[in-house]
Design a protein around this motif. Sequence first.
Motif, PDB file in Angstrom:
ATOM      1  N   ALA A 190     -41.730 -21.895 -45.130  1.00  0.00           N
ATOM      2  CA  ALA A 190     -41.778 -20.905 -44.042  1.00  0.00           C
ATOM      3  C   ALA A 190     -41.034 -19.650 -44.483  1.00  0.00           C
ATOM      4  O   ALA A 190     -40.002 -19.742 -45.152  1.00  0.00           O
ATOM      5  N   ASP A 191     -41.570 -18.482 -44.111  1.00  0.00           N
ATOM      6  CA  ASP A 191     -40.922 -17.235 -44.512  1.00  0.00           C
ATOM      7  C   ASP A 191     -39.659 -16.980 -43.701  1.00  0.00           C
ATOM      8  O   ASP A 191     -38.751 -16.282 -44.145  1.00  0.00           O
ATOM      9  N   ALA A 192     -39.647 -17.507 -42.479  1.00  0.00           N
ATOM     10  CA  ALA A 192     -38.499 -17.305 -41.589  1.00  0.00           C
ATOM     11  C   ALA A 192     -38.545 -18.385 -40.523  1.00  0.00           C
ATOM     12  O   ALA A 192     -39.549 -19.099 -40.397  1.00  0.00           O
ATOM     13  N   ILE A 193     -37.458 -18.490 -39.759  1.00  0.00           N
ATOM     14  CA  ILE A 193     -37.429 -19.488 -38.685  1.00  0.00           C
ATOM     15  C   ILE A 193     -36.946 -18.844 -37.403  1.00  0.00           C
ATOM     16  O   ILE A 193     -35.966 -18.083 -37.398  1.00  0.00           O
ATOM     17  N   GLU A 194     -37.685 -19.111 -36.319  1.00  0.00           N
ATOM     18  CA  GLU A 194     -37.262 -18.650 -34.993  1.00  0.00           C
ATOM     19  C   GLU A 194     -36.724 -19.859 -34.234  1.00  0.00           C
ATOM     20  O   GLU A 194     -37.411 -20.873 -34.121  1.00  0.00           O
ATOM     21  N   LEU A 195     -35.491 -19.745 -33.757  1.00  0.00           N
ATOM     22  CA  LEU A 195     -34.905 -20.833 -32.966  1.00  0.00           C
ATOM     23  C   LEU A 195     -35.255 -20.569 -31.516  1.00  0.00           C
ATOM     24  O   LEU A 195     -34.809 -19.576 -30.931  1.00  0.00           O
ATOM     25  N   ASN A 196     -36.092 -21.439 -30.983  1.00  0.00           N
ATOM     26  CA  ASN A 196     -36.538 -21.276 -29.599  1.00  0.00           C
ATOM     27  C   ASN A 196     -35.523 -22.006 -28.732  1.00  0.00           C
ATOM     28  O   ASN A 196     -35.661 -23.173 -28.423  1.00  0.00           O
ATOM     29  N   MET A 197     -34.476 -21.269 -28.359  1.00  0.00           N
ATOM     30  CA  MET A 197     -33.313 -21.945 -27.772  1.00  0.00           C
ATOM     31  C   MET A 197     -33.242 -21.704 -26.278  1.00  0.00           C
ATOM     32  O   MET A 197     -33.205 -20.558 -25.829  1.00  0.00           O
TER      33      MET A 197
ATOM     34  N   GLU B 286     -22.614 -20.590 -23.733  1.00  0.00           N
ATOM     35  CA  GLU B 286     -22.710 -19.516 -24.734  1.00  0.00           C
ATOM     36  C   GLU B 286     -22.241 -20.001 -26.100  1.00  0.00           C
ATOM     37  O   GLU B 286     -22.814 -19.658 -27.133  1.00  0.00           O
ATOM     38  N   LYS B 287     -21.190 -20.843 -26.095  1.00  0.00           N
ATOM     39  CA  LYS B 287     -20.642 -21.332 -27.369  1.00  0.00           C
ATOM     40  C   LYS B 287     -21.688 -22.157 -28.130  1.00  0.00           C
ATOM     41  O   LYS B 287     -21.766 -22.088 -29.360  1.00  0.00           O
ATOM     42  N   ILE B 288     -22.473 -22.913 -27.387  1.00  0.00           N
ATOM     43  CA  ILE B 288     -23.506 -23.723 -28.054  1.00  0.00           C
ATOM     44  C   ILE B 288     -24.504 -22.808 -28.781  1.00  0.00           C
ATOM     45  O   ILE B 288     -24.844 -23.027 -29.944  1.00  0.00           O
ATOM     46  N   TYR B 289     -24.921 -21.741 -28.093  1.00  0.00           N
ATOM     47  CA  TYR B 289     -25.861 -20.795 -28.720  1.00  0.00           C
ATOM     48  C   TYR B 289     -25.244 -20.195 -29.995  1.00  0.00           C
ATOM     49  O   TYR B 289     -25.865 -20.133 -31.048  1.00  0.00           O
ATOM     50  N   ILE B 290     -23.992 -19.754 -29.850  1.00  0.00           N
ATOM     51  CA  ILE B 290     -23.327 -19.082 -30.986  1.00  0.00           C
ATOM     52  C   ILE B 290     -23.191 -20.063 -32.154  1.00  0.00           C
ATOM     53  O   ILE B 290     -23.475 -19.721 -33.305  1.00  0.00           O
ATOM     54  N   ASP B 291     -22.762 -21.301 -31.863  1.00  0.00           N
ATOM     55  CA  ASP B 291     -22.557 -22.295 -32.922  1.00  0.00           C
ATOM     56  C   ASP B 291     -23.859 -22.601 -33.649  1.00  0.00           C
ATOM     57  O   ASP B 291     -23.901 -22.673 -34.881  1.00  0.00           O
ATOM     58  N   VAL B 292     -24.925 -22.819 -32.862  1.00  0.00           N
ATOM     59  CA  VAL B 292     -26.220 -23.145 -33.486  1.00  0.00           C
ATOM     60  C   VAL B 292     -26.681 -21.970 -34.354  1.00  0.00           C
ATOM     61  O   VAL B 292     -27.072 -22.148 -35.514  1.00  0.00           O
ATOM     62  N   ALA B 293     -26.612 -20.740 -33.796  1.00  0.00           N
ATOM     63  CA  ALA B 293     -27.064 -19.564 -34.553  1.00  0.00           C
ATOM     64  C   ALA B 293     -26.287 -19.446 -35.860  1.00  0.00           C
ATOM     65  O   ALA B 293     -26.866 -19.262 -36.937  1.00  0.00           O
ATOM     66  N   ARG B 294     -24.953 -19.576 -35.761  1.00  0.00           N
ATOM     67  CA  ARG B 294     -24.118 -19.402 -36.954  1.00  0.00           C
ATOM     68  C   ARG B 294     -24.428 -20.474 -38.002  1.00  0.00           C
ATOM     69  O   ARG B 294     -24.644 -20.161 -39.175  1.00  0.00           O
ATOM     70  N   LYS B 295     -24.486 -21.742 -37.542  1.00  0.00           N
ATOM     71  CA  LYS B 295     -24.703 -22.844 -38.500  1.00  0.00           C
ATOM     72  C   LYS B 295     -26.045 -22.712 -39.196  1.00  0.00           C
ATOM     73  O   LYS B 295     -26.140 -22.842 -40.416  1.00  0.00           O
ATOM     74  N   VAL B 296     -27.087 -22.463 -38.420  1.00  0.00           N
ATOM     75  CA  VAL B 296     -28.421 -22.395 -39.035  1.00  0.00           C
ATOM     76  C   VAL B 296     -28.502 -21.181 -39.964  1.00  0.00           C
ATOM     77  O   VAL B 296     -28.982 -21.285 -41.094  1.00  0.00           O
ATOM     78  N   ALA B 297     -28.013 -20.028 -39.506  1.00  0.00           N
ATOM     79  CA  ALA B 297     -28.092 -18.817 -40.340  1.00  0.00           C
ATOM     80  C   ALA B 297     -27.305 -18.976 -41.635  1.00  0.00           C
ATOM     81  O   ALA B 297     -27.725 -18.500 -42.692  1.00  0.00           O
ATOM     82  N   GLN B 298     -26.155 -19.676 -41.534  1.00  0.00           N
ATOM     83  CA  GLN B 298     -25.339 -19.847 -42.752  1.00  0.00           C
ATOM     84  C   GLN B 298     -25.934 -20.865 -43.700  1.00  0.00           C
ATOM     85  O   GLN B 298     -25.766 -20.794 -44.910  1.00  0.00           O
TER      86      GLN B 298
END
Length: 327
Positions: A126-133, A148-160
């Motif tokens: 896949a060229d990119a991934i969209e997290l449908n959160m 909000e913390k759950i969103y931030i944690d998921v975004a950070r972990k997946v992006a990193q």
Amino acid sequence: MADLSTTYMGFTLKNPYIASSSGLTDSVEKAALLQKHGFAAIVVKSLFEEQIMMDVDAQRMNNMFNSYSEAEEYIEYYTRKHALSSYVELIDGMKQKLSIPVIASINCSSADSWIDFAGDIQAAGADAIELNMFIMPSDVKMKGDEIEKIYIDVARKVAQTLSVPVAMKIHHYFSGMANFAVELSRTGIKALVLFNRFYQPDVDLNTLKVTSGSILSHPDENAEVRRWLSILSGRVACNLAASTGIHDWQTAVKNILLGANAVQVASAMYKSGPEILEPWIEETNKWLDTKGFESINSITGKLRQADSIKPLAYERAQFMRYFSDAR
Ligand SMILES: Cc1cc2nc3c(=O)[nH]c(=O)nc-3n(C[C@H](O)[C@H](O)[C@H](O)COP(=O)(O)O)c2cc1C
């Protein structure tokens, strides 16, 4: 002819129109048709962990051993693996057939799964991934900052963890929306998609049953997207894509003027087919020429609040003038 190309998530898209994740992006054939009609990228139908777990439960019901056992663990392992590998095959098939970027999409219900699923899908090409959160803030015991913390944690972990760019598609049920969106944009994700659209409950007055509202959006629903594009553009540290209520090229252009780097379309295609896009592209081009703009990039965010000399106009909460005149 104006230059319609736009930069989104690090890709140069030939135009700002992206096919949104839906049943219209769930096969290689459908994706190829969307590319043929001019879409510059597609977001594949989401892989839902919840759906997989429902399949696991259905399998368990049929478990011939009829008790929790290693067999059940195997069923869960197998069902998840099978669903993931079907999705991986789909992405692989699309990558072989299409020349436009293929953005995979996932929705997970448990924290660790986001990384597992996203990792496998990245490996599929896949060229990119969209997290449908989406976490509906309906739990009376759960505070806003916990959600909000759950969103931030998921975004950070997946992006990193991933090397491909990551976008997150969110809703707007956050009390400190502007601050939250800015924080989210600093996690390493490359785009925020405003907004995902939920099942809308309705009531049948004859049967007294709760029913499903319209599955397809109405053009008026784009107003909320326009509000938040105008406020967030120039303030978030990532790109913005508009999703919900884009039913004509004029709305698409308005969203771009307010800050969208790309616009996603689903309901309009369900109503009128993917062939709507060719005239949209033509009309977008004509409008740019008529107004003397050379490119989409030159109008992106042109009307955002951050650069406005009347920023308060974007935040006016009530129709004061209208009501006082109407009396
Ligand atoms: C039938 C249908 C299926 C959808 N499936 C998904 C999905 O799997 N993942 C997702 O992120 N959004 C899904 N969506 C939401 C769309 O991607 C989009 O965000 C929403 O419909 C609002 O955009 P629109 O006004 O252009 O329809 C679906 C929408 C429809 C109508």
